[in-house]
Design a protein around this motif. Structure first.
Motif, mmCIF file in Angstrom:
data_model
loop_
_atom_site.group_PDB
_atom_site.id
_atom_site.type_symbol
_atom_site.label_atom_id
_atom_site.label_comp_id
_atom_site.label_asym_id
_atom_site.label_seq_id
_atom_site.Cartn_x
_atom_site.Cartn_y
_atom_site.Cartn_z
ATOM 1 N N GLY A 10 -0.306 33.003 49.847
ATOM 2 C CA GLY A 10 0.191 31.999 48.911
ATOM 3 C C GLY A 10 -0.920 31.051 48.498
ATOM 4 O O GLY A 10 -2.107 31.340 48.677
ATOM 5 N N SER A 11 -0.553 29.891 47.964
ATOM 6 C CA SER A 11 -1.560 28.985 47.397
ATOM 7 C C SER A 11 -2.579 28.521 48.435
ATOM 8 O O SER A 11 -3.788 28.520 48.173
ATOM 9 C CB SER A 11 -0.881 27.780 46.747
ATOM 10 N N LYS A 14 -4.823 31.525 49.648
ATOM 11 C CA LYS A 14 -5.837 31.853 48.636
ATOM 12 C C LYS A 14 -6.927 30.787 48.561
ATOM 13 O O LYS A 14 -8.096 31.097 48.351
ATOM 14 C CB LYS A 14 -5.172 32.027 47.269
ATOM 15 N N ARG A 15 -6.537 29.513 48.744
ATOM 16 C CA ARG A 15 -7.544 28.452 48.734
ATOM 17 C C ARG A 15 -8.542 28.661 49.877
ATOM 18 O O ARG A 15 -9.750 28.583 49.682
ATOM 19 C CB ARG A 15 -6.876 27.080 48.863
ATOM 20 N N ARG A 37 1.560 40.360 44.935
ATOM 21 C CA ARG A 37 0.601 39.308 45.302
ATOM 22 C C ARG A 37 -0.567 39.916 46.084
ATOM 23 O O ARG A 37 -1.715 39.532 45.886
ATOM 24 C CB ARG A 37 1.299 38.227 46.129
ATOM 25 N N HIS A 157 4.387 23.834 42.467
ATOM 26 C CA HIS A 157 3.797 25.114 42.049
ATOM 27 C C HIS A 157 4.559 25.568 40.803
ATOM 28 O O HIS A 157 5.440 26.429 40.890
ATOM 29 C CB HIS A 157 3.895 26.169 43.153
ATOM 30 N N TYR A 159 4.036 27.510 38.531
ATOM 31 C CA TYR A 159 3.896 28.926 38.160
ATOM 32 C C TYR A 159 4.877 29.827 38.917
ATOM 33 O O TYR A 159 4.907 31.039 38.704
ATOM 34 C CB TYR A 159 2.460 29.401 38.433
#
Length: 330
Positions: A10-11, A14-15, A37, A157, A159
């Motif tokens: 998730g965000s 990925k960060r 994903r 989020h 998106y």
């Protein structure tokens, strides 16, 4: 050579993936249960991906695990990786409850693992400035304090469908109390809590089955009485800390990008951060701190011991709200 497994694409997963790659580390794999994903991560970052943690460990061995899955899976994922001998970076919170944590602690102790719970704001320059000022005693004894975090959940989020995210769903470990950093940072500034009382409820029409607003009143062992306000409701993002002390006050408001210091009989002081400051820098510094502690085999700024204290406070807040009683923290 470090071999790194990131669990959760998730965000935040990925960060961390991007930041670790940018720091020059290459042997990184990602576990992501969602097929689309997972394929997107594989294509964008050119890393190996797996559909489960078990599948990843069949394929290779790892020395470090980043647990970035929904909080309800944190303990399960961390325990599996710890048993494999992985040092652990666990995104906040450590878990969604205190149940089962003693088993993780036992494995970590037995294998002498280094652990860290996500606490990125401790690497934000203005938080470090507030910590420096409080520790210097320039304002004297802290008498009371309050902090706030609020943002409209669908805007977090934009998106993706907020109603399907972990924050919105009890079964994934959601809710504004578990989503909060503020328990961690306020105790970093002020020390251990003696007792607390909480009101928390779902007051909006958001499509969620968890609390969307909470007010927590805490009394610290030092005597400080403080307040934490949390919500998923504010249409304008707010995050702030305020400290009221014997010889003045100190304020930080996210939108102002400064710490303001008021000392009695002295000129107001302001400590600014550049308008161009990229918030991702604090995440990079957080990761650099973690890897530095791994290299030196020393405890991180937020080990699982501190992480458990935060879960104790969150669990006590939930119980206080449900039972309408003041909770004493042992």
């Amino acid at each position: 050579m470090n071999t790194i497994l990131i669990i959760g694409g998730g965000s935040i997963g990925k960060r961390h993936l991007k930041n670790i790659l940018d720091l020059g580390m290459q042997d990184i794999s990602v576990v992501e249960v969602d097929d689309s994903r997972r394929k997107s991560i594989e294509k964008e970052f050119s890393v190996a991906t797996f559909s489960s943690v078990q599948e990843a460990f069949v394929d290779k061995e790892f020395s470090i695990a980043f647990i970035c899955s929904p909080s309800v899976f944190h303990l399960e994922n961390a325990l599996l990786c710890a048993k494999k001998g992985c040092d652990l970076f666990i995104e906040k919170p450590l878990s969604h409850s205190i149940e089962g944590l003693e088993q993780l602690f036992a494995v970590v102790k037995e294998k002498k693992l280094i652990t860290m719970v996500g606490s990125n704001w401790k690497f934000y320059p203005l938080f470090q400035k507030m910590k420096e000022i409080l520790d210097s005693n320039v304002l004297g004894k802290v008498l009371s304090a309050r902090c706030q975090f609020g943002q409209y959940l669908p805007d977090w989020h934009p998106y993706e469908d907020y109603s399907k995210g972990y924050s919105s769903n009890k079964k994934l470990g959601g809710g504004i109390l578990l989503d909060s950093h503020e328990f961690d940072y306020l105790t970093w500034f002020l020390g251990d809590v003696k007792k607390l009382a909480c009101f928390a409820d779902t007051v909006s029409d958001l499509e969620i089955d968890v609390e969307d607003v909470a007010e927590v009143i805490l009394q610290f062992k030092s005597g400080v009485i403080a307040e934490i306000h949390l919500d998923y409701l504010q249409r304008v993002y707010q995050r702030n800390f305020e400290f009221f002390c014997e010889r003045g006050s100190m304020f930080w408001y996210m939108a102002d990008k400064k710490v303001t210091l008021f000392e009695i009989e002295k000129e107001k002081k302001e400590f600014f951060i550049e308008d161009t400051y990229d918030l991702n820098i604090m995440y990079i510094e957080e990761i650099k701190h973690f890897f530095s502690c791994l290299e030196k085999r020393k405890e991180t700024i937020t080990s699982i011991t501190q992480g458990k204290k935060i879960i104790d406070l969150i669990s006590a807040s939930k119980e206080s709200s449900t039972k309408e009683k003041v909770m004493h923290i042992t």
